[in-house]
Design a protein around this motif. Structure first.
Motif, PDB file in Angstrom:
ATOM      1  N   ASN A  26      61.181  89.120 113.198  1.00  0.00           N
ATOM      2  CA  ASN A  26      60.849  87.902 112.450  1.00  0.00           C
ATOM      3  C   ASN A  26      60.457  86.717 113.328  1.00  0.00           C
ATOM      4  O   ASN A  26      60.754  85.579 112.999  1.00  0.00           O
ATOM      5  CB  ASN A  26      61.987  87.493 111.518  1.00  0.00           C
ATOM      6  N   ILE A  27      59.762  86.962 114.415  1.00  0.00           N
ATOM      7  CA  ILE A  27      59.221  85.878 115.225  1.00  0.00           C
ATOM      8  C   ILE A  27      57.794  85.655 114.757  1.00  0.00           C
ATOM      9  O   ILE A  27      56.963  86.565 114.787  1.00  0.00           O
ATOM     10  CB  ILE A  27      59.265  86.219 116.725  1.00  0.00           C
ATOM     11  N   ARG A  28      57.505  84.430 114.296  1.00  0.00           N
ATOM     12  CA  ARG A  28      56.179  84.134 113.750  1.00  0.00           C
ATOM     13  C   ARG A  28      55.203  83.795 114.861  1.00  0.00           C
ATOM     14  O   ARG A  28      55.581  83.245 115.893  1.00  0.00           O
ATOM     15  CB  ARG A  28      56.266  82.983 112.763  1.00  0.00           C
ATOM     16  N   GLY A  29      53.929  84.121 114.608  1.00  0.00           N
ATOM     17  CA  GLY A  29      52.892  83.833 115.586  1.00  0.00           C
ATOM     18  C   GLY A  29      51.549  83.657 114.932  1.00  0.00           C
ATOM     19  O   GLY A  29      51.420  83.708 113.704  1.00  0.00           O
ATOM     20  N   GLN A  30      50.514  83.470 115.783  1.00  0.00           N
ATOM     21  CA  GLN A  30      49.172  83.238 115.285  1.00  0.00           C
ATOM     22  C   GLN A  30      48.180  83.873 116.249  1.00  0.00           C
ATOM     23  O   GLN A  30      48.351  83.805 117.469  1.00  0.00           O
ATOM     24  CB  GLN A  30      48.922  81.736 115.176  1.00  0.00           C
ATOM     25  N   ILE A  31      47.133  84.498 115.681  1.00  0.00           N
ATOM     26  CA  ILE A  31      46.086  85.100 116.509  1.00  0.00           C
ATOM     27  C   ILE A  31      45.218  83.967 117.043  1.00  0.00           C
ATOM     28  O   ILE A  31      44.715  83.139 116.280  1.00  0.00           O
ATOM     29  CB  ILE A  31      45.247  86.096 115.677  1.00  0.00           C
ATOM     30  N   LYS A  32      45.009  83.951 118.388  1.00  0.00           N
ATOM     31  CA  LYS A  32      44.251  82.862 118.999  1.00  0.00           C
ATOM     32  C   LYS A  32      42.814  83.266 119.312  1.00  0.00           C
ATOM     33  O   LYS A  32      41.884  82.732 118.753  1.00  0.00           O
ATOM     34  CB  LYS A  32      44.949  82.379 120.280  1.00  0.00           C
ATOM     35  N   PHE A  46      53.280  82.776 119.934  1.00  0.00           N
ATOM     36  CA  PHE A  46      54.478  83.015 119.130  1.00  0.00           C
ATOM     37  C   PHE A  46      55.450  81.862 119.293  1.00  0.00           C
ATOM     38  O   PHE A  46      55.404  81.126 120.281  1.00  0.00           O
ATOM     39  CB  PHE A  46      55.153  84.326 119.550  1.00  0.00           C
ATOM     40  N   GLU A  47      56.355  81.730 118.318  1.00  0.00           N
ATOM     41  CA  GLU A  47      57.358  80.662 118.363  1.00  0.00           C
ATOM     42  C   GLU A  47      58.391  80.898 119.452  1.00  0.00           C
ATOM     43  O   GLU A  47      58.986  79.962 119.957  1.00  0.00           O
ATOM     44  CB  GLU A  47      58.073  80.562 117.011  1.00  0.00           C
ATOM     45  N   ASP A  48      58.609  82.159 119.783  1.00  0.00           N
ATOM     46  CA  ASP A  48      59.618  82.530 120.774  1.00  0.00           C
ATOM     47  C   ASP A  48      59.051  83.638 121.639  1.00  0.00           C
ATOM     48  O   ASP A  48      58.026  84.240 121.310  1.00  0.00           O
ATOM     49  CB  ASP A  48      60.897  82.990 120.060  1.00  0.00           C
ATOM     50  N   LYS A  49      59.728  83.940 122.723  1.00  0.00           N
ATOM     51  CA  LYS A  49      59.268  85.001 123.615  1.00  0.00           C
ATOM     52  C   LYS A  49      59.479  86.357 122.939  1.00  0.00           C
ATOM     53  O   LYS A  49      60.545  86.624 122.395  1.00  0.00           O
ATOM     54  CB  LYS A  49      60.053  84.940 124.916  1.00  0.00           C
ATOM     55  N   ILE A  50      58.439  87.204 122.954  1.00  0.00           N
ATOM     56  CA  ILE A  50      58.570  88.525 122.342  1.00  0.00           C
ATOM     57  C   ILE A  50      58.707  89.570 123.436  1.00  0.00           C
ATOM     58  O   ILE A  50      58.286  89.363 124.578  1.00  0.00           O
ATOM     59  CB  ILE A  50      57.379  88.861 121.417  1.00  0.00           C
ATOM     60  N   LEU A  51      59.297  90.696 123.061  1.00  0.00           N
ATOM     61  CA  LEU A  51      59.486  91.791 124.009  1.00  0.00           C
ATOM     62  C   LEU A  51      58.286  92.716 123.975  1.00  0.00           C
ATOM     63  O   LEU A  51      57.499  92.740 123.024  1.00  0.00           O
ATOM     64  CB  LEU A  51      60.746  92.574 123.640  1.00  0.00           C
ATOM     65  N   LEU A  52      58.155  93.530 125.009  1.00  0.00           N
ATOM     66  CA  LEU A  52      57.074  94.496 125.084  1.00  0.00           C
ATOM     67  C   LEU A  52      57.218  95.555 124.000  1.00  0.00           C
ATOM     68  O   LEU A  52      56.233  96.099 123.510  1.00  0.00           O
ATOM     69  CB  LEU A  52      57.079  95.156 126.477  1.00  0.00           C
ATOM     70  N   SER A  53      58.450  95.816 123.586  1.00  0.00           N
ATOM     71  CA  SER A  53      58.705  96.848 122.577  1.00  0.00           C
ATOM     72  C   SER A  53      58.569  96.335 121.141  1.00  0.00           C
ATOM     73  O   SER A  53      58.662  97.120 120.209  1.00  0.00           O
ATOM     74  CB  SER A  53      60.111  97.413 122.767  1.00  0.00           C
ATOM     75  N   ASP A  54      58.353  95.019 120.957  1.00  0.00           N
ATOM     76  CA  ASP A  54      58.223  94.464 119.605  1.00  0.00           C
ATOM     77  C   ASP A  54      56.956  94.958 118.923  1.00  0.00           C
ATOM     78  O   ASP A  54      55.887  95.019 119.546  1.00  0.00           O
ATOM     79  CB  ASP A  54      58.196  92.932 119.638  1.00  0.00           C
TER      80      ASP A  54
END
Length: 179
Positions: A26-32, A46-54
């Motif tokens: 549930n980390i929100r983001g936007q395509i740039k 993204f609003e927060d740092k995401i992992l490679l496995s996300d």
């Protein structure tokens, strides 16, 4: 974050620029913007740092045109007039006419909810905090008062007959006033 494998070409990425995306956590983001290095890869914020496995989801909707089905009844199923024609009965109408109730499945009925009464732990103030409290608000004082039974509770009171009548009258007046 750089994401690849969601789109096949830079043109597809360009169509969805600015679209909102979301990870499994549930980390929100936007395509740039699309990347030039590989086809279909893009940069996202993204609003927060995401992992490679996300796993990243892009929720999209597409309108689907359904073909309309129209089957007019030309024969009216009867040799008589239009007023005598009746359409097919529904299951509900057939049950009502025959007096049969709808089947009830056991797992679809409401069952009463049985909840255990919550038992709360007694309120305890840590000893370090008790030392900082003023004397009149220390909880130890409250506990000692509640544990002690007063002399009035220990001794038996024997009333005279006229005292009993007076107490009963006061009690009746109190009950009548309360109602």
């Amino acid at each position: 974050a750089f994401i690849k494998g969601m789109f096949q070409s830079a043109l597809e990425v360009a169509k969805f620029e600015g679209a909102s995306i979301r990870t499994v956590s549930n980390i929100r983001g936007q395509i740039k913007k699309a990347l030039r290095s590989s086809e279909g890869a893009f940069r996202a914020a993204f609003e927060d740092k995401i992992l490679l496995s996300d796993i990243v989801f892009l929720r999209t909707w597409f309108t689907v045109d359904l073909p309309r089905y129209y089957n007019p009844v030309t024969t009216l199923l009867l040799a008589g007039s239009k007023q005598d024609w009746k359409g097919m009965r529904t299951v509900g109408q057939m049950r009502w006419e025959s007096g049969v109730k709808a089947p009830v499945e056991a797992d679809s009925t409401y069952t009463p909810v049985e909840r255990k009464a919550k038992v709360f732990q007694p309120f305890r103030v840590p000893a370090s905090l008790q030392k900082q409290l003023p004397f009149k608000t220390k909880p130890k004082d409250w506990v000692e008062r509640s544990k002690k039974t007063s002399v009035l509770h220990k001794r038996a009171v024997v009333r005279e007959p006229h005292e009993k009548r007076a107490a009963a009258l006061v009690h009746q007046i109190h009950v009548a006033y309360k109602d």
